[in-house]
Design a protein around this motif. Sequence first.
Motif: not given
Length: 161
Positions: A100-114, A148-161
């Motif tokens: 959760e913390k790594l994903i949050d940091r990754a999304l805040r550090s990049t312009d990624s949507s996935v 190989f797995m993926k998640a949309e950033a918006s979906s992760l945020r909705e789940r509280g990640v």
Amino acid sequence: MEAILRPAEIGDYNAIASWVGDADACARWAGPAVPFPFLAEELPEILSVTGGKSYCLAGSDGECIGFGQFWTVTQGAVHIGRIIISPSARGSGAGRVLCEKLIDRALRSTDSSVVTLRAYRTNSAALSLYSGLGFTVVEMESTSELLFMKAEASSLRERGV
């Protein structure tokens, strides 16, 4: 679980090295390009990924209990990998907190949507964790050994990640 995500420090690599007991465990954690055995002081260079960032999950005593990295794969996508938890912290929820913390940091550090990752088909604990976070399997990108797995950033945020 009370823990913080902080950049990996030189001293953390001694702990991380002690968690990897054999060549198979090393390959499953870090990939086939990482040699085993290795020296702890070599890990920062061995694990270096262009544009990548390495982090430790530190417990309340400041000791590293987990490690993970992220790096940009393609524009709009960030990949997390080399996730490992101290054997003494496994089963405590540390893996979920680290992700959760790594994903949050990754999304805040990049312009990624996935967010993407890979997991061994036989690693049921990891697959359960990643599915619970909202990752889905992309079979076309998977191999007989690795999903190989993926998640949309918006979906992760909705789940509280």
